[in-house]
Motif scaffolding. Structure first.
Motif, PDB file in Angstrom:
ATOM      1  N   GLU A  30       0.837  -1.197   0.000  1.00 32.20           N
ATOM      2  CA  GLU A  30       0.000   0.000   0.000  1.00 32.20           C
ATOM      3  C   GLU A  30       0.876   1.253   0.000  1.00 32.20           C
ATOM      4  O   GLU A  30       1.843   1.360   0.741  1.00 32.20           O
ATOM      5  CB  GLU A  30      -0.918  -0.005   1.230  1.00 32.20           C
ATOM      6  CG  GLU A  30      -1.943   1.099   1.224  1.00 32.20           C
ATOM      7  CD  GLU A  30      -2.979   0.949   2.326  1.00 32.20           C
ATOM      8  OE1 GLU A  30      -3.720   1.910   2.542  1.00 32.20           O
ATOM      9  OE2 GLU A  30      -3.044  -0.126   2.940  1.00 32.20           O
ATOM     10  N   VAL A 156     -10.267   9.163  -9.688  1.00 30.90           N
ATOM     11  CA  VAL A 156     -10.062   9.424  -8.255  1.00 30.90           C
ATOM     12  C   VAL A 156     -11.322   9.915  -7.546  1.00 30.90           C
ATOM     13  O   VAL A 156     -11.307  10.074  -6.330  1.00 30.90           O
ATOM     14  CB  VAL A 156      -8.927  10.445  -8.034  1.00 30.90           C
ATOM     15  CG1 VAL A 156      -7.637   9.971  -8.683  1.00 30.90           C
ATOM     16  CG2 VAL A 156      -9.303  11.840  -8.532  1.00 30.90           C
ATOM     17  N   ASN A 159     -12.386   8.252  -4.466  1.00 36.37           N
ATOM     18  CA  ASN A 159     -11.295   8.068  -3.509  1.00 36.37           C
ATOM     19  C   ASN A 159     -10.827   6.618  -3.408  1.00 36.37           C
ATOM     20  O   ASN A 159     -10.754   6.037  -2.317  1.00 36.37           O
ATOM     21  CB  ASN A 159     -11.710   8.576  -2.122  1.00 36.37           C
ATOM     22  CG  ASN A 159     -12.001  10.054  -2.112  1.00 36.37           C
ATOM     23  OD1 ASN A 159     -11.250  10.840  -2.687  1.00 36.37           O
ATOM     24  ND2 ASN A 159     -13.094  10.448  -1.479  1.00 36.37           N
ATOM     25  N   LYS A 161      -8.281   3.371  -3.337  1.00 36.30           N
ATOM     26  CA  LYS A 161      -6.961   3.174  -2.729  1.00 36.30           C
ATOM     27  C   LYS A 161      -5.895   2.853  -3.774  1.00 36.30           C
ATOM     28  O   LYS A 161      -4.702   2.950  -3.504  1.00 36.30           O
ATOM     29  CB  LYS A 161      -7.035   2.039  -1.707  1.00 36.30           C
ATOM     30  CG  LYS A 161      -7.927   2.338  -0.511  1.00 36.30           C
ATOM     31  CD  LYS A 161      -7.935   1.163   0.449  1.00 36.30           C
ATOM     32  CE  LYS A 161      -8.824   1.455   1.661  1.00 36.30           C
ATOM     33  NZ  LYS A 161      -8.878   0.321   2.605  1.00 36.30           N
ATOM     34  N   LEU A 187      -0.890  12.331  -6.309  1.00 38.13           N
ATOM     35  CA  LEU A 187      -1.832  11.354  -5.774  1.00 38.13           C
ATOM     36  C   LEU A 187      -1.103  10.310  -4.937  1.00 38.13           C
ATOM     37  O   LEU A 187      -1.568   9.921  -3.860  1.00 38.13           O
ATOM     38  CB  LEU A 187      -2.585  10.670  -6.918  1.00 38.13           C
ATOM     39  CG  LEU A 187      -3.578  11.535  -7.691  1.00 38.13           C
ATOM     40  CD1 LEU A 187      -4.064  10.801  -8.937  1.00 38.13           C
ATOM     41  CD2 LEU A 187      -4.767  11.918  -6.811  1.00 38.13           C
ATOM     42  N   ASN A 188       0.043   9.868  -5.431  1.00 29.57           N
ATOM     43  CA  ASN A 188       0.826   8.892  -4.677  1.00 29.57           C
ATOM     44  C   ASN A 188       1.344   9.477  -3.373  1.00 29.57           C
ATOM     45  O   ASN A 188       1.333   8.812  -2.324  1.00 29.57           O
ATOM     46  CB  ASN A 188       1.982   8.395  -5.547  1.00 29.57           C
ATOM     47  CG  ASN A 188       2.843   7.371  -4.838  1.00 29.57           C
ATOM     48  OD1 ASN A 188       4.024   7.605  -4.606  1.00 29.57           O
ATOM     49  ND2 ASN A 188       2.279   6.243  -4.478  1.00 29.57           N
ATOM     50  N   THR A 192      -2.216   7.341  -2.300  1.00 32.10           N
ATOM     51  CA  THR A 192      -2.828   6.434  -3.272  1.00 32.10           C
ATOM     52  C   THR A 192      -1.766   5.531  -3.880  1.00 32.10           C
ATOM     53  O   THR A 192      -0.713   6.001  -4.318  1.00 32.10           O
ATOM     54  CB  THR A 192      -3.511   7.228  -4.402  1.00 32.10           C
ATOM     55  OG1 THR A 192      -4.451   8.136  -3.842  1.00 32.10           O
ATOM     56  CG2 THR A 192      -4.225   6.297  -5.361  1.00 32.10           C
ATOM     57  N   SER A 193      -2.027   4.229  -3.904  1.00 33.93           N
ATOM     58  CA  SER A 193      -1.122   3.284  -4.563  1.00 33.93           C
ATOM     59  C   SER A 193      -1.324   3.384  -6.066  1.00 33.93           C
ATOM     60  O   SER A 193      -2.452   3.503  -6.541  1.00 33.93           O
ATOM     61  CB  SER A 193      -1.416   1.856  -4.103  1.00 33.93           C
ATOM     62  OG  SER A 193      -1.363   1.750  -2.692  1.00 33.93           O
TER      63      SER A 193
END
Length: 224
Positions: A30, A156, A159, A161, A187-188, A192-193
């Motif tokens: 993650e 996105v 939301n 993951k 985002l990362n 976020t993965s």
């Protein structure tokens, strides 16, 4: 978050058996940003499709968030994808008949969000991607870079993951490509993965790890 064990994908016809993936064992934690690289036909997109529950493996195991989803039925895969995985494609995959707001809103409609909540989430996603001034425009009225921003906003808006990106800068010039990669990096950085298929060494260097495939096999991994 993602774990595969001896993952296989075989395409068979009457005369030919093609191993698109040959015993891929891979773990993605993650919060990671992983780039998958290799020559055309090496299995990159096939692997991404299985990770995204758009396709099923022929053999081996695939675990998503600790759950073995290797043999999930299509209805189970569809249900699990909602709100968990966002997709960004090279071709943008926007619907020409819908404006920016409506394209971004689609995942929320499928998930059954009420109208008031959809409006809030869509506006938040547009603000984040800096396209609020384009909400009434249709895809054909946008530049390639703007269309990809809409596609990322759509990915996105719920939301998720995990974001899966297949050649996200493939149809963009260098300036717009850099902007898209900067957005994915943001985002990362927010947690976020991201798993990205790319032919571009430059784009891959935005990732924290590069996974190299060749002829359906994982041949090396490089941590950046």
């Amino acid at each position: 978050m993602i774990k595969t064990e001896n993952l296989q994908k075989v395409f068979r016809t009457d005369e030919v058996e093609t191993w698109a993936l040959n015993n891929i064992t891979l773990e993605i934690k993650e919060g990671e940003f992983v780039a998958i690289m290799g020559p055309s036909g090496c299995g990159k997109s096939t692997l991404l499709n299985i990770v995204g529950l758009l396709d099923s493996p022929t053999g081996g195991k695939y675990f998503l968030n600790g759950t073995d989803v290797s043999n999930y039925k299509e209805s189970q895969c569809t249900k699990l994808r909602k709100g968990v995985i966002g997709f960004v494609f090279q071709s943008f995959n926007l619907i020409d008949e819908l404006n920016v707001f409506e394209n971004i809103e689609l995942p929320l409609l499928y998930m059954g969000f009420p109208s008031s909540e959809r409006k809030v989430k869509v506006r938040q996603a547009m603000d984040r991607m800096q396209i609020s001034h384009r909400e009434k425009h249709f895809p054909q009225q946008l530049s390639g870079g703007q269309q990809q921003r809409v596609a990322i906003a759509r990915a996105v808006v719920a939301n998720p993951k995990l974001i899966l990106a297949d050649e996200p800068t493939g149809n963009l010039d260098s300036r717009n490509g850099k902007e898209v990669m900067d957005l994915l990096t943001e985002l990362n950085n927010d947690g976020t993965s991201i798993v990205m298929v790319t032919h571009s060494q430059h784009d891959a260097e935005y990732a924290s790890r590069i996974v190299n495939l060749f002829d359906g096999q994982l041949v090396s991994q490089v941590k950046l």
